[in-house]
Enzyme design. Structure first.
Site, PDB file in Angstrom:
ATOM      1  N   HIS A  37      80.343  -7.287 -14.944  1.00 38.72           N
ATOM      2  CA  HIS A  37      79.174  -6.410 -14.812  1.00 38.72           C
ATOM      3  C   HIS A  37      78.888  -5.743 -16.153  1.00 38.72           C
ATOM      4  O   HIS A  37      79.759  -5.035 -16.674  1.00 38.72           O
ATOM      5  CB  HIS A  37      79.445  -5.347 -13.732  1.00 38.72           C
ATOM      6  CG  HIS A  37      79.758  -5.946 -12.401  1.00 38.72           C
ATOM      7  ND1 HIS A  37      80.998  -6.490 -12.100  1.00 38.72           N
ATOM      8  CD2 HIS A  37      78.985  -6.134 -11.306  1.00 38.72           C
ATOM      9  CE1 HIS A  37      80.981  -6.967 -10.860  1.00 38.72           C
ATOM     10  NE2 HIS A  37      79.772  -6.771 -10.352  1.00 38.72           N
ATOM     11  N   ASP A  94      76.488  -9.132 -13.955  1.00 35.80           N
ATOM     12  CA  ASP A  94      75.692  -8.647 -12.821  1.00 35.80           C
ATOM     13  C   ASP A  94      75.280  -7.182 -13.006  1.00 35.80           C
ATOM     14  O   ASP A  94      75.862  -6.444 -13.793  1.00 35.80           O
ATOM     15  CB  ASP A  94      76.504  -8.741 -11.524  1.00 35.80           C
ATOM     16  CG  ASP A  94      76.593 -10.167 -11.008  1.00 35.80           C
ATOM     17  OD1 ASP A  94      76.305 -11.102 -11.787  1.00 35.80           O
ATOM     18  OD2 ASP A  94      76.956 -10.345  -9.831  1.00 35.80           O
TER      19      ASP A  94
HETATM   20 ZN    ZN Z   1      76.205  -6.644  -7.878  1.00 37.15          ZN
END
Ligand code: ZN
Length: 580
Positions: free
Chosen positions: A177, A35
């Site tokens: 992430h 992400d």
């Molecule tokens: Zn996010």
């Protein structure tokens, strides 16, 4: 023991019956989702994933994607799934419906630059925060996660690695992430460990497809545990190639349900690339790329690349030289092989050396080969009974004799490469030209009223003669329409007028013998009726005249020859004993 054997046999039988693929059901699948990128560490992550043969899903923030368009392209082209994580990482539940839509659509527009218009993008709401209104406004399938690694908080590669390894479960969706370098290192290390445990790394899209689950818009998915279905990876398309004239015919095929996207100029493939339908004709040198896809974004095969660098030898051409058939090939250094009498294979092939004296009615099949080139396509030439040379008229065709006679008499002339185009529609200009050649009359030279018949056209004289003789009239717009195809009813009318012009007597008759008599217009009825009563016109096998069907060059040639014969018979001197 017997029972176990029977069990395995029944599985085998079921496999055969339902075409279950060869890979074992129960492969362990894992979807890692990155992400908040793309960012400064995404390229290094992509290198690592590529080295490990792992696919992943990238939930991108629109404004970052706009900043790194080349990274978005690379993610897509390397077979990962590109997905939507809002435009600026807003909490979607705090926005209006229109606000949510803007976040999604503005990001989609950026992603489309890399993936092609018409792509579908899964959505992950920032913070995983959704409600019914948000899911509806998003209008796409949503992905949550089954494991939250807290990588953004820990910022330690070993901790991330352990969180992924310990959280891994068949069918799981892992949240990380790619904006943190520790996450890049940690997840790559985890992939190495989990590959050793038999895990495969797939996109979210592919995880669900392989397990036979169709993703629905507005629904949020957390994981896809094993359910007994594994459809296996998407198989790359197969490619077959054969020569076709001076081109190559490329046929692609893929497993059922998969679409094939391709390019022939070496350009990368995306959703907007050409969709394969029919075999392609390509001219070397060129580069083919093809991919089979259930969804171009995240559920597709490896890209197949094939370079066609070898040129194709040009097909032989034939010509008549002093009554002999000469073969020629324009590719330098090519040798020509041939067989006689229509053989289709290279069995009994002979090398061509010099113009050949052939028996009338012989068909030559020829092809050419040159070193460093693909063999040419095979071509056929017929040296006809009346010593014409045909590239597209052969003895087995119904019009062979008619075209042969019309060509020998000079009514029909072949185009380039001995092409007579027997099945092509006959145009108005061509029709009056063959009639003109058959009568051998000279036009008076009355000024012609048709502005679309230039004085330089090959058909100027024939049109002038046909107009003076009352065979043709112009159209309401004042033109002659030389290139317009002639329908069968027009063909009948023009030939009827031609026979009247030649002062021959036709038998009286009407059109009632045709099944489709009702379809024949009044202006053509007398012509059709008398021509058929005189044995000059026939219907098709079902007894239809087909008045509006377009007449072919072969049909016109056949009718012309019948008329020429009819006129000749009509003009024979009457035997002495019948004269009074
Ligand atoms: Zn996010």
């Amino acid at each position: 023991m017997k029972r176990i054997l029977a069990f395995f046999l029944s599985i085998l039988l079921l496999s055969t019956l339902f075409c279950v693929p060869a890979y074992a059901v129960g492969e362990k699948l894992l979807a890692i989702t990155y992400d908040d990128g793309p960012g400064a560490h995404t390229a290094r992550l992509l290198d690592g994933l590529k080295a490990r043969g792992a696919q992943a899903t990238f939930f991108m923030v629109g404004q970052s994607a706009a900043r790194y368009p080349d990274l978005v392209k690379r993610v897509y082209q390397e077979g990962h799934q590109v997905a939507n994580h809002s435009y600026n990482h807003s909490q979607l539940t705090s926005l209006s419906t229109q606000g949510v839509r803007n976040q999604i659509q503005n990001t989609n527009a950026v992603l489309d630059q890399a993936c092609g218009a018409g792509s579908t993008y899964m959505v992950r709401a920032p913070y995983g925060s959704t409600n019914a209104a948000v899911r509806q406004a998003v209008g796409a399938p949503l992905a949550f996660w089954s494991v939250d690694t807290l990588d953004w908080k820990n910022r330690n590669a070993t901790t991330v690695k352990n969180a992924v390894v310990n959280g891994a479960k068949d069918g799981g969706i892992i949240l990380v992430h790619d904006i943190h370098p520790t996450t890049v290192d940690g997840t790559l290390a985890a992939i190495d460990v989990l590959k050793g445990q038999g895990y495969q790394f797939v996109t979210v899209q592919e995880l669900f497809r392989r397990r036979g689950v169709a993703l629905e818009n507005g629904v949020q998915y957390t994981s896809c545990p094993p359910n007994g279905t594994d459809l296996g990876p998407v198989q790359a398309p197969s490619v077959t190639v054969e020569p076709a004239g001076d081109k190559l015919r490329v046929t692609l095929s893929a497993q059922e349900g998969a679409a094939i996207y391709y390019s022939t100029d070496g350009s990368p493939l995306n959703q907007a690339s050409a969709r394969y339908g029919e075999p392609l004709l390509v001219s070397p040198p060129c580069s083919l790329r093809a991919v089979a896809a259930f969804n171009m974004n995240g559920s597709r095969s490896e890209v197949v690349t094939q370079d066609f660098t070898m040129p194709i030898t040009q097909a032989p051409t034939a010509s008549l030289q002093d009554g002999r058939v000469a073969l020629d090939c324009k590719t330098p250094g090519a040798s020509i092989s041939y067989t006689l009498a229509g053989a289709q294979t290279s069995d009994g092939a002979q090398a061509y050396t010099a113009p050949m004296e052939l028996t009338p009615g012989t068909t030559v099949t020829a092809w050419a080969s040159a070193s460093g080139c693909l063999d040419s396509a095979q071509v056929q030439y017929t040296y006809s009974q009346l010593k014409n040379l045909f590239a597209d008229v052969h003895p087995q065709q119904w019009y062979y004799s008619a075209i042969d006679r019309a060509a020998a008499a000079g009514y029909l002339q072949g185009g380039q490469g001995c092409q007579f185009q027997p099945d092509a529609p006959i145009t108005r200009a061509q029709l009056v030209t063959i009639l003109y050649r058959a009568t051998a009359e000279i036009p008076d030279g009355t000024p012609l009223p048709f502005p679309d018949v230039p004085g330089t056209a090959y058909y100027f004289g024939p049109v002038l003669w046909a107009w003076e003789s009352g065979l043709v009239r112009g159209y309401e717009d004042g033109g002659f329409h030389p290139d317009q195809p002639v329908s069968r009813q027009e063909l009948a009318l023009i030939f009827y007028r031609y026979l009247l012009h030649c002062d021959v007597l036709l038998s009286k008759g009407d059109i009632s013998g045709f099944q489709d008599a009702d379809a024949i217009p009044a202006w053509a009825a007398q012509a059709v009726g008398e021509l058929s009563a005189s044995g000059l016109l026939q219907g098709d096998a079902k007894g239809n005249f087909a008045p509006t069907a377009v007449a072919s060059r072969a049909q016109a040639a056949l009718l012309l020859l019948r008329c020429v014969d009819y006129i000749t018979l009509d003009r024979l001197p009457m035997p002495q004993e019948l004269r009074q």
